[in-house]
Design a protein around this motif. Structure first.
Motif, PDB file in Angstrom:
ATOM      1  N   THR A  28      81.252  70.045 135.616  1.00 54.87           N
ATOM      2  CA  THR A  28      81.577  68.701 135.142  1.00 54.87           C
ATOM      3  C   THR A  28      80.559  68.191 134.131  1.00 54.87           C
ATOM      4  O   THR A  28      80.895  67.432 133.230  1.00 54.87           O
ATOM      5  N   GLY A  29      79.308  68.583 134.289  1.00 50.37           N
ATOM      6  CA  GLY A  29      78.280  68.144 133.350  1.00 50.37           C
ATOM      7  C   GLY A  29      77.728  66.778 133.694  1.00 50.37           C
ATOM      8  O   GLY A  29      77.819  66.309 134.829  1.00 50.37           O
ATOM      9  N   THR A  30      77.196  66.106 132.690  1.00 51.41           N
ATOM     10  CA  THR A  30      76.483  64.853 132.902  1.00 51.41           C
ATOM     11  C   THR A  30      77.384  63.693 133.322  1.00 51.41           C
ATOM     12  O   THR A  30      76.889  62.684 133.800  1.00 51.41           O
ATOM     13  N   GLN A  31      78.662  63.820 133.154  1.00 50.68           N
ATOM     14  CA  GLN A  31      79.590  62.758 133.565  1.00 50.68           C
ATOM     15  C   GLN A  31      79.607  62.617 135.079  1.00 50.68           C
ATOM     16  O   GLN A  31      79.769  61.523 135.602  1.00 50.68           O
ATOM     17  N   GLY A  32      79.425  63.711 135.809  1.00 47.59           N
ATOM     18  CA  GLY A  32      79.398  63.669 137.264  1.00 47.59           C
ATOM     19  C   GLY A  32      80.763  63.465 137.889  1.00 47.59           C
ATOM     20  O   GLY A  32      81.779  63.357 137.191  1.00 47.59           O
ATOM     21  N   LEU A  33      80.772  63.398 139.213  1.00 50.55           N
ATOM     22  CA  LEU A  33      82.012  63.230 139.978  1.00 50.55           C
ATOM     23  C   LEU A  33      81.793  62.255 141.122  1.00 50.55           C
ATOM     24  O   LEU A  33      80.695  62.162 141.672  1.00 50.55           O
ATOM     25  N   THR A  34      82.851  61.567 141.489  1.00 53.95           N
ATOM     26  CA  THR A  34      82.822  60.719 142.675  1.00 53.95           C
ATOM     27  C   THR A  34      83.186  61.573 143.895  1.00 53.95           C
ATOM     28  O   THR A  34      83.839  62.610 143.756  1.00 53.95           O
ATOM     29  N   PRO A  35      82.808  61.139 145.081  1.00 47.97           N
ATOM     30  CA  PRO A  35      83.191  61.889 146.285  1.00 47.97           C
ATOM     31  C   PRO A  35      84.702  62.043 146.436  1.00 47.97           C
ATOM     32  O   PRO A  35      85.167  63.106 146.857  1.00 47.97           O
ATOM     33  N   ALA A  36      85.455  61.023 146.083  1.00 41.21           N
ATOM     34  CA  ALA A  36      86.917  61.109 146.215  1.00 41.21           C
ATOM     35  C   ALA A  36      87.482  62.220 145.336  1.00 41.21           C
ATOM     36  O   ALA A  36      88.349  62.989 145.774  1.00 41.21           O
ATOM     37  N   VAL A  37      87.004  62.321 144.116  1.00 40.64           N
ATOM     38  CA  VAL A  37      87.482  63.361 143.204  1.00 40.64           C
ATOM     39  C   VAL A  37      87.073  64.741 143.717  1.00 40.64           C
ATOM     40  O   VAL A  37      87.867  65.686 143.695  1.00 40.64           O
ATOM     41  N   MET A  38      85.834  64.843 144.211  1.00 41.75           N
ATOM     42  CA  MET A  38      85.374  66.132 144.746  1.00 41.75           C
ATOM     43  C   MET A  38      86.186  66.536 145.975  1.00 41.75           C
ATOM     44  O   MET A  38      86.592  67.693 146.094  1.00 41.75           O
ATOM     45  N   ALA A  39      86.411  65.596 146.888  1.00 45.81           N
ATOM     46  CA  ALA A  39      87.149  65.903 148.117  1.00 45.81           C
ATOM     47  C   ALA A  39      88.550  66.395 147.788  1.00 45.81           C
ATOM     48  O   ALA A  39      89.019  67.381 148.363  1.00 45.81           O
ATOM     49  N   GLU A  40      89.190  65.721 146.849  1.00 42.97           N
ATOM     50  CA  GLU A  40      90.546  66.123 146.467  1.00 42.97           C
ATOM     51  C   GLU A  40      90.544  67.480 145.773  1.00 42.97           C
ATOM     52  O   GLU A  40      91.349  68.348 146.093  1.00 42.97           O
ATOM     53  N   GLY A  41      89.650  67.658 144.824  1.00 44.09           N
ATOM     54  CA  GLY A  41      89.611  68.897 144.048  1.00 44.09           C
ATOM     55  C   GLY A  41      89.209  70.117 144.854  1.00 44.09           C
ATOM     56  O   GLY A  41      89.695  71.216 144.609  1.00 44.09           O
ATOM     57  N   LEU A  42      88.320  69.913 145.824  1.00 41.76           N
ATOM     58  CA  LEU A  42      87.825  71.035 146.615  1.00 41.76           C
ATOM     59  C   LEU A  42      88.534  71.189 147.951  1.00 41.76           C
ATOM     60  O   LEU A  42      88.323  72.167 148.658  1.00 41.76           O
ATOM     61  N   GLY A  43      89.353  70.194 148.313  1.00 40.66           N
ATOM     62  CA  GLY A  43      90.060  70.256 149.593  1.00 40.66           C
ATOM     63  C   GLY A  43      89.120  70.154 150.787  1.00 40.66           C
ATOM     64  O   GLY A  43      89.338  70.781 151.813  1.00 40.66           O
ATOM     65  N   VAL A  44      88.067  69.345 150.638  1.00 39.67           N
ATOM     66  CA  VAL A  44      87.079  69.163 151.698  1.00 39.67           C
ATOM     67  C   VAL A  44      87.247  67.757 152.271  1.00 39.67           C
ATOM     68  O   VAL A  44      87.296  66.785 151.508  1.00 39.67           O
TER      69      VAL A  44
END
Length: 105
Positions: A28-44
């Motif tokens: 993702t780089g310097t923009q970063g990610l929110t936990p919601a986006v990570m949870a959805e994208g990674l299925g965690v």
């Protein structure tokens, strides 16, 4: 970089979910990610993600910033580069390495 820091970073990455989270943040780089986006994208699940983010924060591999109501997580490129430099220090018997080991993000 001290050996204790290297061990902490490698231990944090020695778990499949944390490795996936860290790699997603690097991509993702310097923009970063929110936990919601990570949870959805990674299925965690959110609770599991929170635990793993805490471990990565403790190892100084990622940073956390509040932006309004959201938390933004980013890879700590300087620390990552320090770990890579430590691991490749004195490689190739002192000859110039063929592979660049740093990220200019």
């Amino acid at each position: 970089m001290e050996e204790k820091q290297i061990i902490k970073a490698l231990a944090a990455l020695a778990q499949p979910h944390r490795l996936q989270i860290f790699r997603a943040l690097v991509v993702t780089g310097t923009q970063g990610l929110t936990p919601a986006v990570m949870a959805e994208g990674l299925g965690v699940p959110a609770a599991t993600l929170s635990f793993h983010l805490k471990e990565l924060l403790h190892a100084d591999l990622i940073s956390q910033e509040r932006s309004g109501r959201n938390l933004i997580y980013r890879a700590q490129y300087a620390h990552m580069n320090g770990v890579l430099a430590y691991l490749t220090q004195n490689c190739c018997q002192g000859e110039a390495c063929l592979v660049e080991t740093t990220c200019d993000c």
